[in-house]
Design a protein around this motif. Structure first.
Motif, mmCIF file in Angstrom:
data_model
loop_
_atom_site.group_PDB
_atom_site.id
_atom_site.type_symbol
_atom_site.label_atom_id
_atom_site.label_comp_id
_atom_site.label_asym_id
_atom_site.label_seq_id
_atom_site.Cartn_x
_atom_site.Cartn_y
_atom_site.Cartn_z
ATOM 1 N N ALA A 141 0.806 -1.231 0.000
ATOM 2 C CA ALA A 141 0.000 0.000 0.000
ATOM 3 C C ALA A 141 0.831 1.270 0.000
ATOM 4 O O ALA A 141 0.268 2.361 -0.046
ATOM 5 C CB ALA A 141 -0.924 0.002 1.228
ATOM 6 N N VAL A 150 -6.036 1.948 -1.640
ATOM 7 C CA VAL A 150 -6.651 2.235 -0.341
ATOM 8 C C VAL A 150 -7.845 3.169 -0.516
ATOM 9 O O VAL A 150 -8.941 2.931 0.021
ATOM 10 C CB VAL A 150 -5.613 2.853 0.618
ATOM 11 C CG1 VAL A 150 -6.291 3.437 1.853
ATOM 12 C CG2 VAL A 150 -4.569 1.816 1.023
ATOM 13 N N GLY A 163 -3.916 -1.140 5.175
ATOM 14 C CA GLY A 163 -2.798 -1.012 4.248
ATOM 15 C C GLY A 163 -1.540 -1.599 4.863
ATOM 16 O O GLY A 163 -1.284 -1.405 6.055
ATOM 17 N N ALA A 179 -7.229 4.653 5.211
ATOM 18 C CA ALA A 179 -6.942 3.366 5.829
ATOM 19 C C ALA A 179 -7.318 3.394 7.304
ATOM 20 O O ALA A 179 -7.038 4.373 8.012
ATOM 21 C CB ALA A 179 -5.461 3.020 5.684
#
Length: 319
Positions: A141, A150, A163, A179
């Protein structure tokens, strides 16, 4: 015209003079290129390592771009797999692979974001039906595509997004992007497994940009810690920056409902990908997704090719 030209798979492209392309079919038009993203997919084509590479040289790199028609219309377009890409002053556009953009659209932002955003957008809309309220883990991520994944998972209805990545600076930015939790993949394998198990054992979907050993360990950690192993876990392989292969014990497939899918050229038809472009372009053009673009003139493509970039930043070549 001027274009970036790859003459060797072992060297970055240089800005050179090349013949201007000529439209051939009824659906083709010539456009002035305004911005073309320097994506990992572009780099792998230019060094011959991408699985679609035919080994043809010389080549103009670039797989997509934003261009302007003679009539002033702004288009985002995807180039066909050929030796004549989009990092040039002009390019031929097949209107069947193009999306009109509103006047005033930030061409650099669209060129930077469409390709990396497309990876998760297409995966969540074409490879699975993301249920409203689902939980999603993004492995990798901290890259440009992962950061957008995300945001996109949240935009498409995920109730919880986790993430995971190695870069501590970039991990710290994920919560600002939507996130719920950011998990470090740095450290001993057992420690990483414990962190992943606590944060993401019961997710419904994994968007995997890593593959290789990190995914191998993550898969084992999530499936063994899962509260209900009969609950489907859709694992979508998108990228392989950590390695092309992994070892998958057969017991994991028998002991849990793990469904492995890939998302990319081939697993999704060209028509299917193109059908998703208008809605994604609208998301980016509206400013709904956070995009960090660094425009670089075409004349400086050689020095920009392997230059370091800031967290979440995408280089965009501007002829």
């Amino acid at each position: 015209m001027k274009a970036a030209l790859v003459r060797s798979f072992d060297a970055p492209p240089r800005c050179e003079d090349v013949p201007a392309p000529v439209p051939a079919g009824d659906d083709e038009i010539l456009v002035d290129v305004l911005a073309a993203g320097l994506h990992p997919r572009v780099r792998s084509a230019a060094d011959g390592s991408h699985y679609t590479s035919g080994g043809e040289l010389p080549m103009v790199p670039g797989i997509d771009a934003v261009g302007r028609t003679r009539d002033g219309e702004l288009l985002y377009f995807v180039a066909p797999d050929s030796a004549l890409g989009t990092m040039a002053e002009r390019a031929v556009v097949d209107r069947r692979r193009a999306v009109p953009l509103p006047a005033g659209t930030d061409a650099v932002a669209v060129a930077a974001a469409m390709n990396p955003a497309m990876s998760s957008w297409v995966a969540l809309r074409r490879r699975i039906a993301l249920a409203e309220g689902a939980a999603v883990l993004v492995l990798g991520a901290t890259g440009s595509a992962g950061r957008l994944a995300v945001q996109i998972a949240r935009r498409l209805g995920a109730a919880r997004v986790v993430g995971a990545g190695r870069d501590a600076r970039r991990l710290a930015l994920l919560k600002e992007l939507g996130a719920d939790e950011a998990v470090s993949l740095d450290g001993a394998a057992g420690e990483v497994a414990d962190r992943l198990a606590r944060a993401a054992a019961d997710v419904d979907v994994v968007l995997d940009y890593l593959w290789g050993r990190p995914s191998e360990h993550a898969m084992r950690a999530l499936l063994t810690a899962r509260a209900d192993r009969a609950r489907t876990l859709a694992w979508i392989e998108i990228g392989s920056v950590a390695g092309p292969d992994l070892a998958l014990p057969s017991a994991l497939l028998r002991a849990a409902d793990l469904r492995l899918l890939g998302s990319g050229q081939g697993s999704v038809t060209t028509a299917g990908i193109v059908a998703e472009l208008p809605s994604l372009a609208e998301e980016i053009a509206s400013g709904a997704l956070a995009v960090r673009a660094r425009p670089v003139p075409l004349a400086r493509v050689e020095e920009a090719w392997n230059a370091p970039v800031a967290p979440g930043e995408r280089v965009v070549i501007t002829p």
